[in-house]
Design an enzyme around this catalytic site. Structure first.
Site, PDB file in Angstrom:
ATOM      1  N   GLY A  14       0.724  -1.198  -0.070  1.00  0.00           N
ATOM      2  CA  GLY A  14      -0.116   0.077   0.037  1.00  0.00           C
ATOM      3  C   GLY A  14       0.971   1.294   0.029  1.00  0.00           C
ATOM      4  O   GLY A  14       1.961   1.155  -0.647  1.00  0.00           O
ATOM      5  N   CYS A  15       0.452   2.178   0.569  1.00  0.00           N
ATOM      6  CA  CYS A  15       1.248   3.542   0.876  1.00  0.00           C
ATOM      7  C   CYS A  15       2.477   3.472   1.363  1.00  0.00           C
ATOM      8  O   CYS A  15       2.678   2.758   2.551  1.00  0.00           O
ATOM      9  CB  CYS A  15       0.415   4.623   1.544  1.00  0.00           C
ATOM     10  SG  CYS A  15       1.354   6.075   1.888  1.00  0.00           S
ATOM     11  N   PHE A  16       3.556   3.911   0.611  1.00  0.00           N
ATOM     12  CA  PHE A  16       4.972   3.389   1.349  1.00  0.00           C
ATOM     13  C   PHE A  16       5.404   4.086   2.614  1.00  0.00           C
ATOM     14  O   PHE A  16       6.175   3.815   3.409  1.00  0.00           O
ATOM     15  CB  PHE A  16       5.847   3.724   0.285  1.00  0.00           C
ATOM     16  CG  PHE A  16       6.137   4.877  -0.623  1.00  0.00           C
ATOM     17  CD1 PHE A  16       5.602   6.295  -0.111  1.00  0.00           C
ATOM     18  CD2 PHE A  16       6.478   4.990  -1.838  1.00  0.00           C
ATOM     19  CE1 PHE A  16       5.596   7.285  -0.836  1.00  0.00           C
ATOM     20  CE2 PHE A  16       6.501   6.103  -2.677  1.00  0.00           C
ATOM     21  CZ  PHE A  16       6.029   7.342  -2.114  1.00  0.00           C
ATOM     22  N   TRP A  17       4.487   5.240   2.892  1.00  0.00           N
ATOM     23  CA  TRP A  17       4.454   6.027   4.189  1.00  0.00           C
ATOM     24  C   TRP A  17       4.215   5.049   5.183  1.00  0.00           C
ATOM     25  O   TRP A  17       5.042   4.921   6.199  1.00  0.00           O
ATOM     26  CB  TRP A  17       3.778   7.198   4.120  1.00  0.00           C
ATOM     27  CG  TRP A  17       3.828   8.150   3.393  1.00  0.00           C
ATOM     28  CD1 TRP A  17       4.855   8.568   2.549  1.00  0.00           C
ATOM     29  CD2 TRP A  17       2.955   9.377   2.892  1.00  0.00           C
ATOM     30  NE1 TRP A  17       4.996   9.693   1.683  1.00  0.00           N
ATOM     31  CE2 TRP A  17       3.506  10.201   1.819  1.00  0.00           C
ATOM     32  CE3 TRP A  17       1.828   9.818   3.342  1.00  0.00           C
ATOM     33  CZ2 TRP A  17       2.896  11.213   1.587  1.00  0.00           C
ATOM     34  CZ3 TRP A  17       1.448  10.701   2.805  1.00  0.00           C
ATOM     35  CH2 TRP A  17       1.601  11.560   2.021  1.00  0.00           C
ATOM     36  N   CYS A  18       3.244   4.341   5.197  1.00  0.00           N
ATOM     37  CA  CYS A  18       2.988   3.375   6.276  1.00  0.00           C
ATOM     38  C   CYS A  18       3.937   2.405   6.485  1.00  0.00           C
ATOM     39  O   CYS A  18       4.367   1.853   7.598  1.00  0.00           O
ATOM     40  CB  CYS A  18       1.625   2.647   5.822  1.00  0.00           C
ATOM     41  SG  CYS A  18       0.199   3.585   5.770  1.00  0.00           S
TER      42      CYS A  18
END
Length: 177
Positions: free
Chosen positions: A11-15
């Site tokens: 998913g979102c790489f920030w997570c």
């Protein structure tokens, strides 16, 4: 030190980055894009969904301190491997679940862990296991995003709960302050 690298899309790489930056045995985490067809894509191009890239984190780790299997166990707890091309409200092929291997030994471990998780899940695991290809580092403002913006809305409501889940589930793997 036995330094290795694995590339993960959850998913979102920030997570994913926020979690793996806290894992004992991880040396460095870098956000990027991989397995698409465009060379040197921008965030905007990847988000348009036309480049074929996944948002990923490239995780450098000391395999003498944490195994690839342990990293993948963390990976499967902090994202949903049963939703095709999405994580929560993040929808698109760039948010697919994937393990992008750097060699065949990693692919063997990844396939074994995927099979175990698939057997344990009520839904079918859709995590792809492929060779890492066409990797490109994400823009500087994406690196260490949660650490720099913990109060930002997405970080507070989406990233922070994943970080907390990691801390609760893997207390022994949390890096000492």
């Amino acid at each position: 030190m036995n330094e290795q690298v694995i590339t993960l899309g959850g998913g979102c790489f920030w997570c994913v980055e926020a979690v793996f930056e806290l894992v004992d045995g991880v040396i460095a985490v870098e956000n990027g894009y991989c397995n698409g067809h465009l060379r040197q894509p921008s965030y905007e191009q990847v988000c348009a969904g036309t480049t074929g890239h996944a948002e990923v984190v490239q995780v450098r780790f000391d395999a003498d301190r944490i195994s690839l299997r342990e990293l993948l166990e963390i990976f499967f707890v902090v994202h949903d491997p049963t939703t095709l091309d999405r994580q929560g409200n993040d929808v698109g092929t760039q948010y697919r679940s994937g393990i992008y291997c750097h060699d065949e030994a990693q692919a063997e471990v990844a396939r074994a862990v995927v099979a175990e998780v698939d057997a344990a899940q009520r839904g079918r695991v859709v995590t792809e296991v492929k060779a890492r290809d066409n990797y490109w580092r994400a823009e500087d403002y994406h690196q260490h995003y949660f650490a720099q913006h913990p109060g930002q809305g997405y970080c507070a409501f989406v990233v922070a709960p994943k970080v907390e889940k990691f801390r609760r589930t893997f207390k022994a793997r949390v890096r000492a302050a």
